[in-house]
Structure formats: structure tokens, C-alpha cells
Design an enzyme around this catalytic site. Structure first.
Site, mmCIF file in Angstrom:
data_model
loop_
_atom_site.group_PDB
_atom_site.id
_atom_site.type_symbol
_atom_site.label_atom_id
_atom_site.label_comp_id
_atom_site.label_asym_id
_atom_site.label_seq_id
_atom_site.Cartn_x
_atom_site.Cartn_y
_atom_site.Cartn_z
ATOM 1 N N HIS A 167 0.823 -1.205 0.000
ATOM 2 C CA HIS A 167 0.000 0.000 0.000
ATOM 3 C C HIS A 167 0.858 1.255 0.000
ATOM 4 C CE1 HIS A 167 -4.221 -1.356 1.537
ATOM 5 N NE2 HIS A 167 -3.719 -2.220 0.687
ATOM 6 N N GLU B 81 -6.422 -0.805 -5.907
ATOM 7 C CA GLU B 81 -7.431 0.019 -5.251
ATOM 8 C C GLU B 81 -7.096 1.484 -5.506
ATOM 9 O OE1 GLU B 81 -5.254 -1.473 -2.747
ATOM 10 O OE2 GLU B 81 -6.238 -3.402 -2.459
#
Length: 326
Positions: free
Chosen positions: A37, A106
């Protein structure tokens, strides 16, 4: 059956993640899987180190345990040529212990470069297909070029390639992505105990390992465990359609204000009861997953690792499919 330990890069800094990986190896886990991330899901998680640096340090500090990204998006924040090089290098320094987990990404992590993140799921899938083509092409060796609809490669070569290339596990939330996993990957990665997804993967020709994350929250009592998961991991209740779309931790905080203690208890195995952990893991086994990743949202990673070693390891490995429709 193999059992993995999820390294939550949103919840811990790099030194702590490395330490947990060493402890996981000692406790008997087969592999560790790290999220890749740029942002945490929620600001109060407080971390998001560069996953590839952490994995390299883990490779140097461990001897046996497998390593995996869970998962990397090789299309927007990274160009697939960079991931082809990074994965090949990590396979070398880990002596073949690395699995490249990839997915379509994402918005939370991919929008940061300013290139935009596609709104269309089919476009994200098309990007992922081209990215996997480029990675495979570069892993053949030599100078390579590629002209796709979305991605290009200009006369590039990965010089340091391992004799045994790392397997690629592709994340899927539906049958179309499962087909990509079967056609272009070596394994399947998922977050839900969805037997239809596994069957779609097999129907499309997939026969590799099938990874899934099992939601747990360990603490000496269920209330403390559930409260910790509510504070830092309530985003997991929203489901993939929400998780893939929101751009910032503040949006996840706003979207999860109505998540209740009861919602956490329903999704997560909270507390020190091995039977509840097995109850949450069993549907993943029934669905056909054979790589279970323990995703601990509790406040005490050392307590959880010891609980796994003493109470869960042998019980999880003994699970077999039950009441599965023929």
C-alpha cells in the site's frame, strides 16, 4: 494445506514487520504475505512502509519461510517493467522463496501518482492482462518491447533473472478476474470464501495454489479483540466494491461510522477460542482454498503468534472440506 501470516503494513512500521516475520518463521508458518500500500486504510493505523524494502530485509533475516506480496498492482503506481525487475531480484535474494501476488488495485493506493485510476473494472482487467504479458515477456530474457492498448515497453531487459521464476498469484473478486488468474497466472488470490470463484478458476484451466485471507483478531478476551478490530480494521466489513474505490483513509473513516461491534464479531474470529478460529476458517477450506493466510487484527501480534503455534497450527492443517455440494 499451507498456512501464512499476514504482515499488515498499514498497522506496523518496517522494523516491526521484519520482527514479526522472523517470529512467524519460528512459530511454523509456511509463508508471510505483505500488503503493498501507499496509504493505510485508516489514519489511526498510522503506517505504510515500502513493501519491497521490507521483503528484502525479511529475506535476509530468515531462512525457510516463503514470502509473498498480497497484493501488488503492476499497472498504475508501478510500471510492470519495474515489478518484473523487483520480483526477479527478490526471488534471487530469497533463494526462490518469493511468490508475486498481483491484482487490479485500489484507488486508495493507485491515484497518488496523478495518472488517474480507471473507473471501469473491464479497463482495470485489461491493464492487468497487459501488465502480466509484459512481466512474462521480460522474464524470458533479452531486450524486449511491447505495444499494448494501455501499456508500452521500450527496449527493456531484466539482467538478473533466477533460474526458477517466481510464481504469480492473481487476485480475483469475480469470474472474469478468475479467468485472468487461470490464463496468465500460476495461482489464485481472494479475500472471500467464495466457492464459485474457485470453480470459475478451475473451469478456466487454473490448477495452481489458491490463497485466501482469514479474518482473525486475537486478544486474551473477545471484547478486547473485537474493539481493536473495530478501531483499526472495520474497513474490512465494507466489501471489495467499496474497498477498491475510495481514495483516502478519511473516506474509509467516513464510510465505516456505522460499523458495529456485532458486525466485527460476525466477520472476525475474536479472542482466544481456537474453535471460533476454525469456524471462520472452515468456509475457506470448503470453498477450495489451500493457502490460508491468518490476518490478525488484534492488538498483540506476539500473543497471536504464540496462540497460533500452541493452539491453531495443527488444528488448521487438519481441516478438510465439509458439506460441499457435489
Amino acid at each position: 494445506m499451507q498456512i501464512g501470516y499476514k504482515l499488515a503494513s498499514e498497522a506496523y512500521g518496517p522494523h516491526e514487520l521484519i520482527r514479526q516475520a522472523v517470529q512467524a518463521e519460528r512459530a511454523g508458518f509456511d509463508f508471510v504475505e505483505i500488503s503493498d500500500h501507499y496509504h493505510p486504510w485508516l489514519d489511526n493505523q498510522g503506517h505504510s512502509p515500502f513493501a519491497w524494502t521490507v521483503l528484502g530485509a525479511i529475506a535476509a533475516r530468515t531462512e525457510r519461510i516463503g514470502l509473498a506480496t498480497g497484493v501488488t498492482c503492476p499497472t498504475v503506481r508501478y510500471h510492470p517493467a519495474v515489478i518484473a525487475q523487483a520480483a526477479a531480484t527478490l526471488a534471487l535474494v530469497s533463494d526462490g522463496r518469493f511468490t508475486l501476488g498481483v491484482g487490479s488495485g485500489e484507488r486508495l493506493n493507485e491515484h497518488v501518482t496523478g495518472r488517474g485510476f480507471p473507473n471501469s473494472v473491464p479497463e482495470r482487467h485489461a491493464l492487468l492482462r497487459e501488465a502480466l504479458d509484459i512481466i512474462r515477456l521480460l522474464w524470458q530474457g533479452g531486450y524486449r518491447s511491447y505495444e499494448g492498448r494501455h501499456l508500452r515497453l521500450d527496449d527493456a531487459r531484466v539482467f538478473d533473472l533466477p533460474e526458477r521464476l517466481p510464481p504469480i498469484a492473481v487476485a480475483a473478486g469475480g469470474p472474469l478476474a478468475a479467468r485472468i488468474a487461470a490464463e496468465l497466472g500460476d495461482g489464485l488470490f481472494a479475500t472471500q470464501p467464495d466457492g464459485d470463484l474457485v470453480r470459475a478458476y478451475g473451469k478456466a484451466g487454473g490448477s495452481g495454489p489458491r490463497y485466501a485471507e482469514v479474518p482473525l483478531a486475537w486478544a486474551p478476551d473477545a471484547h478486547t479483540a473485537a474493539q481493536a478490530a473495530l478501531d483499526t480494521s472495520r474497513w474490512a466489513v465494507t466489501g471489495w466494491k467499496v474497498m477498491s474505490e475510495l481514495p483516502n483513509p478519511a473516506n474509509f473513516a467516513a464510510a465505516t461510522t456505522t460499523v458495529r461491534h456485532e458486525d466485527i464479531l460476525e466477520l472476525f474470529a475474536c479472542g482466544p477460542d481456537p474453535a471460533r478460529c476454525l469456524e471462520v476458517a472452515q468456509p475457506f477450506v470448503n470453498a477450495g482454498f489451500d493457502r490460508l493466510v491468518m490476518q490478525n487484527a488484534g492488538p498483540d501480534p506476539d500473543g497471536f503468534i504464540e496462540f497460533y503455534r500452541a493452539e491453531l497450527d495443527h488444528r488448521l492443517r487438519a481441516l478438510t472440506p465439509q458439506n460441499v455440494p457435489g
